[in-house]
Design a protein around this motif. Structure first.
Motif, PDB file in Angstrom:
ATOM      1  N   ASN A   1     -21.671 -12.635  36.350  1.00 55.53           N
ATOM      2  CA  ASN A   1     -20.773 -11.340  36.250  1.00 55.53           C
ATOM      3  C   ASN A   1     -20.929 -10.234  37.480  1.00 55.53           C
ATOM      4  OD1 ASN A   1     -19.682 -12.197  34.005  1.00 55.53           O
ATOM      5  ND2 ASN A   1     -21.451 -11.859  32.591  1.00 55.53           N
ATOM      6  N   ILE A   2     -20.703 -10.588  38.434  1.00 63.52           N
ATOM      7  CA  ILE A   2     -20.911  -9.489  39.309  1.00 63.52           C
ATOM      8  C   ILE A   2     -20.035  -8.460  39.323  1.00 63.52           C
ATOM      9  CG2 ILE A   2     -18.967 -10.433  40.813  1.00 63.52           C
ATOM     10  CD1 ILE A   2     -20.527  -9.683  43.282  1.00 63.52           C
ATOM     11  N   VAL A   3     -18.724  -8.587  38.327  1.00 58.48           N
ATOM     12  CA  VAL A   3     -17.915  -7.737  37.995  1.00 58.48           C
ATOM     13  C   VAL A   3     -18.577  -6.429  37.301  1.00 58.48           C
ATOM     14  CG1 VAL A   3     -15.875  -7.036  36.900  1.00 58.48           C
ATOM     15  CG2 VAL A   3     -15.691  -9.067  38.440  1.00 58.48           C
ATOM     16  N   ASP A   4     -19.530  -6.976  36.185  1.00 58.25           N
ATOM     17  CA  ASP A   4     -20.040  -5.841  35.642  1.00 58.25           C
ATOM     18  C   ASP A   4     -20.887  -4.922  36.308  1.00 58.25           C
ATOM     19  OD1 ASP A   4     -18.968  -6.803  33.129  1.00 58.25           O
ATOM     20  OD2 ASP A   4     -20.354  -8.180  32.980  1.00 58.25           O
ATOM     21  N   LEU A   5     -21.716  -5.684  37.357  1.00 59.15           N
ATOM     22  CA  LEU A   5     -22.439  -4.920  38.256  1.00 59.15           C
ATOM     23  C   LEU A   5     -21.648  -3.818  39.007  1.00 59.15           C
ATOM     24  CD1 LEU A   5     -24.775  -7.469  39.925  1.00 59.15           C
ATOM     25  CD2 LEU A   5     -25.272  -5.954  38.087  1.00 59.15           C
ATOM     26  N   MET A   6     -20.421  -4.317  39.551  1.00 63.00           N
ATOM     27  CA  MET A   6     -19.655  -3.464  40.264  1.00 63.00           C
ATOM     28  C   MET A   6     -19.221  -2.167  39.424  1.00 63.00           C
ATOM     29  SD  MET A   6     -17.213  -5.985  42.141  1.00 63.00           S
ATOM     30  CE  MET A   6     -16.235  -4.926  43.069  1.00 63.00           C
ATOM     31  N   LYS A   7     -18.719  -2.725  38.105  1.00 62.47           N
ATOM     32  CA  LYS A   7     -18.346  -1.662  37.290  1.00 62.47           C
ATOM     33  C   LYS A   7     -19.381  -0.490  37.070  1.00 62.47           C
ATOM     34  CE  LYS A   7     -15.929  -3.257  33.578  1.00 62.47           C
ATOM     35  NZ  LYS A   7     -15.716  -4.169  32.615  1.00 62.47           N
ATOM     36  N   SER A   8     -20.456  -1.033  36.803  1.00 69.01           N
ATOM     37  CA  SER A   8     -21.812   0.037  36.504  1.00 69.01           C
ATOM     38  C   SER A   8     -21.989   0.792  37.694  1.00 69.01           C
ATOM     39  CB  SER A   8     -23.011  -0.833  36.149  1.00 69.01           C
ATOM     40  OG  SER A   8     -24.328  -0.205  36.208  1.00 69.01           O
ATOM     41  N   PHE A   9     -21.726   0.240  38.867  1.00 66.87           N
ATOM     42  CA  PHE A   9     -21.848   1.042  40.062  1.00 66.87           C
ATOM     43  C   PHE A   9     -21.116   2.126  40.444  1.00 66.87           C
ATOM     44  CE2 PHE A   9     -22.458   2.177  44.464  1.00 66.87           C
ATOM     45  CZ  PHE A   9     -23.826   2.045  44.764  1.00 66.87           C
TER      46      PHE A   9
ATOM     47  N   ALA B   1     -19.989   6.833  45.678  1.00 70.72           N
ATOM     48  CA  ALA B   1     -19.530   5.516  46.697  1.00 70.72           C
ATOM     49  C   ALA B   1     -18.709   4.481  45.928  1.00 70.72           C
ATOM     50  CB  ALA B   1     -20.768   4.918  46.959  1.00 70.72           C
ATOM     51  N   ARG B   2     -17.444   4.290  46.406  1.00 73.53           N
ATOM     52  CA  ARG B   2     -16.658   3.291  46.007  1.00 73.53           C
ATOM     53  C   ARG B   2     -17.369   1.862  46.366  1.00 73.53           C
ATOM     54  NH1 ARG B   2     -15.018   8.697  47.335  1.00 73.53           N
ATOM     55  NH2 ARG B   2     -13.129   9.131  46.546  1.00 73.53           N
ATOM     56  N   VAL B   3     -16.870   0.762  45.876  1.00 78.31           N
ATOM     57  CA  VAL B   3     -17.529  -0.454  45.937  1.00 78.31           C
ATOM     58  C   VAL B   3     -16.160  -1.357  46.372  1.00 78.31           C
ATOM     59  CG1 VAL B   3     -18.685  -2.436  45.014  1.00 78.31           C
ATOM     60  CG2 VAL B   3     -19.231   0.001  44.213  1.00 78.31           C
ATOM     61  N   ILE B   4     -16.556  -2.026  47.563  1.00 80.12           N
ATOM     62  CA  ILE B   4     -15.681  -3.316  47.699  1.00 80.12           C
ATOM     63  C   ILE B   4     -16.636  -4.404  48.033  1.00 80.12           C
ATOM     64  CG2 ILE B   4     -14.202  -4.454  49.700  1.00 80.12           C
ATOM     65  CD1 ILE B   4     -13.124  -1.590  50.389  1.00 80.12           C
ATOM     66  N   ALA B   5     -16.158  -5.607  47.283  1.00 78.80           N
ATOM     67  CA  ALA B   5     -17.207  -6.530  47.285  1.00 78.80           C
ATOM     68  C   ALA B   5     -16.440  -8.001  48.157  1.00 78.80           C
ATOM     69  CB  ALA B   5     -17.601  -7.287  45.995  1.00 78.80           C
TER      70      ALA B   5
END
Length: 283
Positions: A110-118, A141-145
């Motif tokens: 669930n990388i998306v959950d990590l991104m949402k947390s960040f 900071a915005r996140v682009i994976a």
């Protein structure tokens, strides 16, 4: 569409169009970048996940953003430790964090959950550098994976997805661009001139957008596939079964899969092998 942009911008538009997979999504990415430049202190709770093959333009876009805002304001993370480790680099002065070539084996399913947390701007983080007293900070900071690994990621469909746009590339980057001799030489020449940085900045600084534009989440095919990866398929299959006096039906999209019921004494039964067969068809 590409040629409607200035010549010096066309390599970047080609890359953005390619990695987003559509003109509408490319326009969204342009507005996403514009918001970083025009409102650096206003972190909106939305991130981007790009899936493509190698050398399709993902890194070119990250480098372009670095050129506009400055290298000191962009950080690349390659591991979960880089993001959340005890001694991870503080991100209080960063405008963009790039999770580079993310994989489920490294970041979890669930990388998306990590991104949402960040990208939760209200959440305080702890900076715990070696030999420096720990302190708390909030990040802008915005996140682009980015990833070239199609397998393993999933959205937690029970919690929904209101924050991540997931785009799958066209993967049609021309060979002369993929091998980069033309592009690197051309951009290297441009980068020696102040006008290039000025024009890049001015272009994105003049893009009009609204908060609603940036927060829009697109129901892309890639997003649907990641959502599907998190569904318990047996549970969904059993929930979808429909019975009548003659048969058992299940539906996958608009397709109906049916097996007849067998009457034994005064009751109707489904043979286990028939149930297994329609489950296989459903899958």
């Amino acid at each position: 569409y590409i040629y409607s942009h200035p010549t010096w911008l066309q390599p970047y538009i080609l890359a953005m169009l390619n990695i987003t997979g559509g003109v509408e999504y490319c326009e969204y990415l342009k507005k996403f970048i514009a918001q970083i430049i025009q409102e650096p202190d206003n972190l909106l709770p939305v991130g981007i996940l790009f899936y493509s093959k190698c050398r399709q333009g993902k890194n070119l876009i990250i480098k372009m953003i670095s050129m506009i805002v400055g290298d000191d304001y962009v950080t690349e993370c390659n591991t979960k430790e880089d993001l959340f480790g005890v001694h991870s680099v503080p991100f209080e002065n960063r405008l963009l964090v790039n999770i580079n070539e993310a994989s489920a084996s490294e970041f979890g399913k669930n990388i998306v959950d990590l991104m949402k947390s960040f990208i939760d701007g209200n959440k305080l983080r702890t900076a715990n550098r070696k030999n420096i007293q720990a302190y708390e900070y909030s990040t802008k900071a915005r996140v682009i994976a980015t990833t070239n690994n199609a397998d393993g990621f999933a959205f937690d469909v029970n919690n929904g997805n209101a924050r991540i746009n997931a785009f799958k590339a066209y993967n049609y980057m021309p060979e002369q661009i993929k091998t980069l001799p033309f592009l690197e030489k051309t951009i290297d020449v441009w980068k020696k001139s102040n006008w290039f940085y000025r024009e890049l900045y001015n272009y994105f600084n003049n893009i009009k957008y609204t908060t609603i534009d940036i927060l829009k989440i697109y129901e892309t095919e890639y997003l649907k596939s990641i959502k599907d990866a998190d569904i318990d398929i047996i549970e969904e299959f059993l929930k979808g079964l429909q019975y009548n006096s003659e048969e058992v039906n299940c539906f996958k999209g608009r397709n109906k899969i049916s097996v007849p019921l067998n009457k034994i004494d005064d009751s109707y039964h489904i043979i286990a092998s028939d149930l297994f067969r329609i489950f296989i068809e459903y899958c």
